[in-house]
Design a protein around this motif. Structure first.
Motif: not given
Length: 501
Positions: A25, A29, A184-185, A208-209
């Motif tokens: 992840n 990015k 992961r996402n 990442i979130s």
């Protein structure tokens, strides 16, 4: 550009499924990420997987050796280096972490991992709780007061509090939910620690979130995650019970229909599990890591945890067996019940009368409840009962957040995080409970008892908000009778002389 001159913007320790997903992840990015795992074979496996995908970045030490031997001067090697240089330049563009993938630096020793990180160092550890303590002791000589350690382990708040007090660097405890997909996402992140430390790492977490919540100092983030796990236990127990009820009725498809309204991750997961061709081969045994049960210790009687207790017992019953409910020849459980003898000669189809109590009468529950009509068990009734139970599970968890007595948790913020990217995500987390649906739940409970379906979780949802003062009065009186603990009368505690002289 040679990777021997490259340093990572941050590092991930732990390459089990969650750690791998988190590292990927971050790379996606745009970050240059150093990775390390205690067992080097797992790091090597991860490196080989990434290389098969076209990612060929190596550690500085490895590239130096490759340059000396001339083994990495192929076209593909140059392309990887050019890509790495491009990614590094891209990663340094302020605020842009999505235009192009970053890269990995694979390390096989702690000192090598630390040297690969830019200062101030930012370490994201996503390993087991007991291993986290060992890691922090190992990392301590290598990190300074300006460095950051982000603890993504599942840990009890008391352990997190201790860690936060015994470090020589910035420490944050972060709960993560959503499983490997969430790592992961856009998994839910529940952060605790000094606000000044959070301000520094917030851009990383937000990249990442889209479901990040900050809950205050010390262990507040891990506390919110702990309560999340308790709700998860309770929800899973209720879903399993209603699945069996619907299965007996031949109406399993209703759960998918209802989930169009609830939008619950766990229900969707249950549908995929039960729809798998291997589902019926699973043995009726389930284990638990115990993270949901941590609330019982942490709250220590300060909050009611009836539904969590029931869900834990449901799991334990699969490991320890039961005292009744053995299977009879028809595949139906035949429970021994206490019922009343008949006042006259009747057939088995007659309802039991109200005369003499006969203990351990071998009367199946199916016969004992035969006079009850279940024609009222409509789709609406089943749906109302199901959603009532789900909301009760959420309510128990939210009550714990409000009344925990230690952390001042922003409940609205917790709900916001939980509604996106978490295992317990659903649109109904904070919806009002309709008490009238208790009547529908009662019908479902009676049906389940008739069919010998264990439905303790749903039953406790029914009883949780009930109170019978005469029962409580007797409990108080008994405590005062044998222990002089006192009873509450006319606004004050007093003792009563119960024994007649």
């Amino acid at each position: 550009m040679h990777t021997k001159n490259k340093q990572a913007q941050l590092g991930v320790i732990g390459l089990a499924p969650m750690g791998r997903a988190l590292a990927l992840n971050l790379r996606d990015k745009g970050y240059v990420v150093a990775v390390y795992n205690r067992t080097g074979s797992r790091t090597k496996e991860f490196e080989e997987e990434c290389e098969r995908e076209g990612e060929t970045i190596k550690t500085g030490e490895e590239e130096s050796r490759a340059d000396e031997s001339g083994n990495d001067r192929t076209a593909s090697g140059r392309e990887a280096k050019d890509k790495a240089g491009s990614n590094e330049a891209n990663a340094n563009v302020a605020g842009d972490k999505t235009a192009q993938k970053g890269s990995f630096i694979y390390t096989y020793a702690i000192d090598e991992f630390v040297r690969s990180l830019q200062a101030p160092r930012k370490v994201l550890a996503i390993i087991k709780s007991d291993a986290t303590d060992e890691l922090m002791a190992l990392m301590s000589p290598h990190l300074s007061k300006d460095d950051y350690f982000l603890d993504f382990s599942n840990s009890t708040p008391d352990v997190t509090e201790l860690r936060s007090r015994n470090t020589n660097y910035h420490y944050l405890g972060i709960g993560i939910s959503g499983g490997t997909e969430g790592a992961r996402n856009n998994g839910g992140l529940m952060v605790g620690g000094p606000s000044s430390s959070y301000a520094v790492v917030q851009p990383i977490l937000m990249s990442i979130s889209n479901s990040v919540g900050y809950f205050g100092d010390n262990a507040s983030g891990h506390f919110v995650k702990m309560v999340h796990n308790a709700i998860e236990y309770a929800l899973m127990g209720v879903i399993a019970e209603f699945y069996e009820v619907l299965n007996k009725l031949g109406k399993e498809d209703l759960m998918a229909k209802w989930n169009e309204e609830t939008k619950m991750y766990l229900v969707d997961a249950a549908l995929q599990v039960t729809g798998n061709e291997r589902f019926d081969k699973i043995e009726g045994r389930v284990e638990m890591k115990g993270t949901g049960a941590w609330v019982l210790k942490e709250m220590s009687g300060r909050c009611r945890t009836l539904l969590l207790n029931s869900a834990i017992d449901q799991r334990m019953s699969s490991m320890h067996g039961t005292t009744h409910g053995a299977q009879d020849g028809s595949g139906q459980q035949d429970n021994t019940v206490i019922t009343k003898a008949k006042s006259k000669d009747t057939t088995d189809s007659d309802a039991p009368s109200d005369n003499v109590l006969v203990a351990k009468s071998k009367l199946s529950l199916k016969k004992a409840f035969k006079m009850i009509s279940f024609s009222a068990l409509s789709e609406k009734c089943l749906k109302n009962a199901f959603i009532f139970c789900l909301k009760m599970c959420y309510k128990e968890g939210l009550d714990i957040l409000r009344n925990n007595g230690t952390y001042n948790i922003n409940v609205k913020e917790a709900v916001r995080v939980w509604k996106k990217g978490c295992i317990i995500q659903s649109d109904i987390i904070d919806e009002e409970i309709d008490a009238k649906h208790c009547r529908d739940l009662k019908k479902v409970i009676l049906y389940a008892v008739n069919k010998n379906i264990r439905i303790a979780n749903a039953s406790n949802c029914y009883y949780k908000e009930m109170r019978d003062d005469r029962q409580i009065m007797l409990l108080a009186g008994l405590r005062d009778y044998f222990g002089a603990h006192g009873v509450y009368i006319d606004g004050e505690w007093t003792n009563i002389e119960w024994r007649k002289k």
